[in-house]
Design a protein around this motif. Structure first.
Motif, PDB file in Angstrom:
ATOM      1  N   GLU A   1      13.209  30.114  35.927  1.00  0.00           N
ATOM      2  CA  GLU A   1      11.593  29.524  34.992  1.00  0.00           C
ATOM      3  C   GLU A   1      12.567  29.577  33.631  1.00  0.00           C
ATOM      4  N   HIS A   2      12.879  28.478  33.177  1.00  0.00           N
ATOM      5  CA  HIS A   2      13.657  28.357  31.622  1.00  0.00           C
ATOM      6  C   HIS A   2      15.145  28.525  31.067  1.00  0.00           C
ATOM      7  N   LEU A   3      15.549  29.095  33.182  1.00  0.00           N
ATOM      8  CA  LEU A   3      17.076  29.673  32.538  1.00  0.00           C
ATOM      9  C   LEU A   3      17.609  29.098  31.310  1.00  0.00           C
ATOM     10  N   HIS A   4      18.179  30.459  30.370  1.00  0.00           N
ATOM     11  CA  HIS A   4      18.834  29.914  29.393  1.00  0.00           C
ATOM     12  C   HIS A   4      20.878  30.655  29.225  1.00  0.00           C
ATOM     13  N   LYS A   5      21.331  30.004  29.826  1.00  0.00           N
ATOM     14  CA  LYS A   5      22.785  30.700  29.643  1.00  0.00           C
ATOM     15  C   LYS A   5      23.667  30.130  29.094  1.00  0.00           C
ATOM     16  N   GLU A   6      24.776  31.232  27.639  1.00  0.00           N
ATOM     17  CA  GLU A   6      25.282  30.847  27.074  1.00  0.00           C
ATOM     18  C   GLU A   6      26.114  32.273  26.599  1.00  0.00           C
TER      19      GLU A   6
ATOM     20  N   CYS B   1      29.704  21.328  34.568  1.00  0.00           N
ATOM     21  CA  CYS B   1      28.432  21.204  34.149  1.00  0.00           C
ATOM     22  C   CYS B   1      27.384  22.288  34.806  1.00  0.00           C
ATOM     23  N   GLY B   2      27.771  23.704  34.740  1.00  0.00           N
ATOM     24  CA  GLY B   2      27.376  24.468  34.628  1.00  0.00           C
ATOM     25  C   GLY B   2      26.489  25.470  36.424  1.00  0.00           C
ATOM     26  N   LYS B   3      26.732  24.642  37.147  1.00  0.00           N
ATOM     27  CA  LYS B   3      26.182  24.217  38.985  1.00  0.00           C
ATOM     28  C   LYS B   3      27.037  25.746  39.331  1.00  0.00           C
ATOM     29  N   SER B   4      28.187  26.070  39.425  1.00  0.00           N
ATOM     30  CA  SER B   4      28.274  27.570  39.695  1.00  0.00           C
ATOM     31  C   SER B   4      27.806  28.753  38.806  1.00  0.00           C
ATOM     32  N   THR B   5      27.531  28.263  37.637  1.00  0.00           N
ATOM     33  CA  THR B   5      27.455  29.792  36.695  1.00  0.00           C
ATOM     34  C   THR B   5      25.914  29.449  37.247  1.00  0.00           C
ATOM     35  N   LEU B   6      24.807  28.821  37.439  1.00  0.00           N
ATOM     36  CA  LEU B   6      23.218  28.563  38.289  1.00  0.00           C
ATOM     37  C   LEU B   6      23.501  29.772  38.676  1.00  0.00           C
ATOM     38  N   LEU B   7      24.743  28.718  40.179  1.00  0.00           N
ATOM     39  CA  LEU B   7      24.543  29.963  41.026  1.00  0.00           C
ATOM     40  C   LEU B   7      24.960  31.493  40.878  1.00  0.00           C
ATOM     41  N   ARG B   8      26.061  31.465  40.621  1.00  0.00           N
ATOM     42  CA  ARG B   8      26.092  33.387  39.566  1.00  0.00           C
ATOM     43  C   ARG B   8      25.103  34.048  38.984  1.00  0.00           C
ATOM     44  N   CYS B   9      24.143  32.850  38.133  1.00  0.00           N
ATOM     45  CA  CYS B   9      23.171  33.841  37.269  1.00  0.00           C
ATOM     46  C   CYS B   9      21.656  34.273  38.540  1.00  0.00           C
ATOM     47  N   VAL B  10      22.030  33.697  40.230  1.00  0.00           N
ATOM     48  CA  VAL B  10      21.099  33.749  40.366  1.00  0.00           C
ATOM     49  C   VAL B  10      21.010  35.239  41.199  1.00  0.00           C
ATOM     50  N   ASN B  11      22.428  35.618  41.576  1.00  0.00           N
ATOM     51  CA  ASN B  11      22.706  36.731  41.974  1.00  0.00           C
ATOM     52  C   ASN B  11      22.651  37.861  40.523  1.00  0.00           C
ATOM     53  N   ALA B  12      23.318  37.810  39.378  1.00  0.00           N
ATOM     54  CA  ALA B  12      23.106  37.761  38.421  1.00  0.00           C
ATOM     55  C   ALA B  12      24.706  38.914  38.193  1.00  0.00           C
ATOM     56  N   LEU B  13      25.787  38.078  38.597  1.00  0.00           N
ATOM     57  CA  LEU B  13      26.618  37.863  38.437  1.00  0.00           C
ATOM     58  C   LEU B  13      27.177  37.922  37.541  1.00  0.00           C
ATOM     59  N   GLU B  14      26.607  36.834  36.514  1.00  0.00           N
ATOM     60  CA  GLU B  14      26.365  36.227  34.819  1.00  0.00           C
ATOM     61  C   GLU B  14      24.418  37.079  34.675  1.00  0.00           C
TER      62      GLU B  14
ATOM     63  N   ILE C   1      21.816  36.296  31.624  1.00  0.00           N
ATOM     64  CA  ILE C   1      21.506  35.181  31.356  1.00  0.00           C
ATOM     65  C   ILE C   1      20.671  35.166  29.445  1.00  0.00           C
ATOM     66  N   GLN C   2      20.478  34.489  29.211  1.00  0.00           N
ATOM     67  CA  GLN C   2      20.349  34.588  27.606  1.00  0.00           C
ATOM     68  C   GLN C   2      18.669  34.205  27.303  1.00  0.00           C
ATOM     69  N   GLY C   3      18.206  33.836  28.281  1.00  0.00           N
ATOM     70  CA  GLY C   3      16.419  33.455  28.184  1.00  0.00           C
ATOM     71  C   GLY C   3      16.357  32.712  30.003  1.00  0.00           C
ATOM     72  N   GLY C   4      14.637  32.829  30.420  1.00  0.00           N
ATOM     73  CA  GLY C   4      13.866  32.684  31.551  1.00  0.00           C
ATOM     74  C   GLY C   4      13.838  33.897  32.577  1.00  0.00           C
ATOM     75  N   GLN C   5      14.043  33.665  33.330  1.00  0.00           N
ATOM     76  CA  GLN C   5      13.736  34.524  34.196  1.00  0.00           C
ATOM     77  C   GLN C   5      13.876  34.189  35.399  1.00  0.00           C
ATOM     78  N   ILE C   6      14.618  35.178  36.607  1.00  0.00           N
ATOM     79  CA  ILE C   6      14.895  34.506  37.427  1.00  0.00           C
ATOM     80  C   ILE C   6      14.146  34.940  38.950  1.00  0.00           C
ATOM     81  N   LEU C   7      13.419  35.379  39.684  1.00  0.00           N
ATOM     82  CA  LEU C   7      12.356  35.959  40.397  1.00  0.00           C
ATOM     83  C   LEU C   7      12.790  35.541  41.464  1.00  0.00           C
ATOM     84  N   LEU C   8      12.801  36.119  42.753  1.00  0.00           N
ATOM     85  CA  LEU C   8      13.106  36.179  44.386  1.00  0.00           C
ATOM     86  C   LEU C   8      11.838  37.374  44.493  1.00  0.00           C
ATOM     87  N   ASP C   9      10.933  36.575  45.136  1.00  0.00           N
ATOM     88  CA  ASP C   9      10.231  36.663  45.749  1.00  0.00           C
ATOM     89  C   ASP C   9       9.213  37.557  44.605  1.00  0.00           C
ATOM     90  N   GLY C  10       8.984  36.860  43.579  1.00  0.00           N
ATOM     91  CA  GLY C  10       8.282  37.541  42.791  1.00  0.00           C
ATOM     92  C   GLY C  10       8.481  38.424  42.154  1.00  0.00           C
TER      93      GLY C  10
END
Lengths: 262, 224
Positions: free
Chosen positions: A24-29, A57-70, A72-81
């Motif tokens: 949700e509203h993932l923001h990464k800088e 374009c940020g696609k690899s960064t997106l994946l790395r954000c999902v398991n918090a290797l990066e 994030i500066q805004g929004g949130q990532i929820l796994l099973d809520g």
């Protein structure tokens, strides 16, 4: 084709509706550069989502954000809520549910193949060694590498290493698999053996988020295609064939054109 | 041809004394190396710290050790500190202190180098499998670091063994000093003893250091 049905592989999904991952509203800088802006994505159980886009374009960064290797500066990532956040106490627990395979395989060079794939199940999940090894061997068998169990990674080809890396992720029984350009470092003749494994995973119902440059593979495997450019989802399609023949947006058209030599 | 002067070594207990002297040298270097490895690992980990103050302190420490001749360090500790602080220091203890001071710095730098040579993605693939930082360090990073470290630290061991020849300057009777004593005592009857005795000492250093350095080469190949 190898059997990767959820029962065999042991992928478990807790019953929180159909939804596995919600971004949700993932923001990464990074150092003032915005890499992902206000990105939203929901992944349902069993869905295979392929992310494509120009490099940077940020696609690899997106994946790395999902398991918090990066972080994030805004929004949130929820796994099973439940939120996935690099600073969170339960981050190691959350990461066990998120399997990741990297471009450069990154097996542990000082451990044999069987040790590579059973290290985390034994040490992190505290499963009995015999059980973990048996499961690992079954999975290695399915990717055709059971006979290499006692070899070291340096004795394997790139394609073989990448198949081991996939097994290493599967041994943790993840709810979702993140594949980050897993064939980008491989010689062309090895790409197929790796993608075959991923295809059979998809057929057996694994939930996957895949970043790739293999367009034919993306077309064959995707339930949904995301085209990302400059940190945002430019085009999203649940009909890969349609998307790859007639993309709607000019940016996707221009991108796909770069793969043609006509 | 003149006598090579080896005959003096077969007089009385001369050869045995030489071996005892060699043992003193090896003992000092072994004890120093053992302590240096333990302290060096700690220092090496601290050297990779992001804290600027910590970094600066160890940087200065390393530079001091590199610039100062070991002999000067030996003189400061054995002749200097014993007077100023009024403590009673055995020569061998003083030698070990200096060798540990030196060895810890060099070992620390080797550990630091080995640690930063492990690719960042090794940490990441461990993290992606749900390992905590401690687990990743213990099962993934440290074993690889040690493999890179052992050949390098063996080279440090041979350098230390060689450098023990300096400790006779603070009165420790090690192999070189015993050699000098034998030569002095036989100056009249066997004037060529300097050649024979020092040649044998050379051989002794070689026989100790060569297998050690071969071991380093072998390990380097094995773990490459």
């Amino acid at each position: 084709m190898a059997d990767f049905s959820p029962e065999r592989v042991g992928i478990v999904t807790e019953s929180t509706g159909n939804e596995v991952l919600r971004i949700e509203h993932l923001h990464k800088e990074f150092e003032g550069n915005v890499i992902l802006k206000d990105l939203n994505l929901t992944v349902r159980k069993g869905e295979v989502i392929v992310v494509i886009g120009p490099s940077g374009c940020g696609k690899s960064t997106l994946l790395r954000c999902v398991n918090a290797l990066e972080d994030i500066q805004g929004g949130q990532i929820l796994l099973d809520g439940r939120p996935v956040h690099s600073g969170a106490k339960d981050i190691t627990l959350m990461r066990q549910k998120i399997g990741m395979v990297f471009q450069s395989y990154d097996l542990f060079p000082h451990k044999t193949i069987i040790q590579n794939v059973t290290l985390a199940p034994c040490k992190v999940q505290k499963r009995p060694r015999a059980e973990a090894e048996q499961e690992a061997l079954e999975l290695l068998e399915r990717v055709g590498l059971a006979d290499r169990r006692d070899d070291y990674p340096r004795q394997l080809s790139g394609g073989q290493k990448q198949r081991v890396a996939i097994v290493r992720a599967l041994c943790m029984h993840p709810e979702i698999l993140l594949l980050d350009e897993i064939t980008a470092a491989l010689d062309p003749e090895m790409v197929h053996e790796v993608l075959d494994v991923v295809l059979s995973l998809a057929r057996s119902g694994s939930t996957m988020l895949i970043v790739t440059h293999e367009m034919a593979f993306a077309r064959a495997i995707a339930d949904r295609v995301l085209f990302i450019d400059e940190g945002e989802i430019v085009e999203e399609s649940t009909d890969p064939k349609e998307f790859f023949t007639k993309p709607e947006t000019p940016r996707a058209q221009a991108f796909l054109k770069t793969f043609d030599y006509e | 041809m003149q006598s090579l002067g080896i005959d003096v070594l077969f007089k009385g207990t001369n050869f045995l004394r030489l071996l005892e002297g060699l043992w003193v040298a090896v003992r000092i270097s072994l004890i120093s190396v053992a302590i240096s490895i333990v302290l060096g690992i700690l220092v090496g980990i601290l050297m990779t710290s992001r804290n600027m103050a910590v970094k600066a302190i160890f940087r200065v420490y390393l530079e001091i050790v590199r610039i100062m001749p070991q002999m000067v360090l030996l003189f400061i500790v054995y002749f200097g500190t014993t007077r100023v602080f009024g403590w009673d220091l055995e020569a061998e203890t003083a030698a070990i202190i200096v060798f540990v001071f030196w060895g810890t710095a060099e070992m620390g730098d080797l550990v630091r180098g080995a640690l930063i040579s492990i690719p960042k993605i090794q940490y990441e693939s461990a993290a992606a499998l749900g390992m905590s930082r401690g687990m990743a360090f213990r099962y993934v990073i440290l074993p690889q670091t040690i493999r890179r470290l052992i050949p390098l630290s063996i080279n440090l061991i041979t350098r230390m063994i060689k450098t023990t020849s300096l400790v006779m300057m603070i009165g420790i009777v090690e192999v070189l000093k015993v050699g000098q004593q034998i030569i002095e005592a036989n100056r009249k009857v066997s004037p060529n003893a300097a050649f024979g005795v020092f040649a044998v000492i050379f051989l002794m250093y070689f026989l100790i250091c060569w297998p050690v350095s071969r071991l380093a080469v072998w390990l380097e190949k094995k773990w490459a």
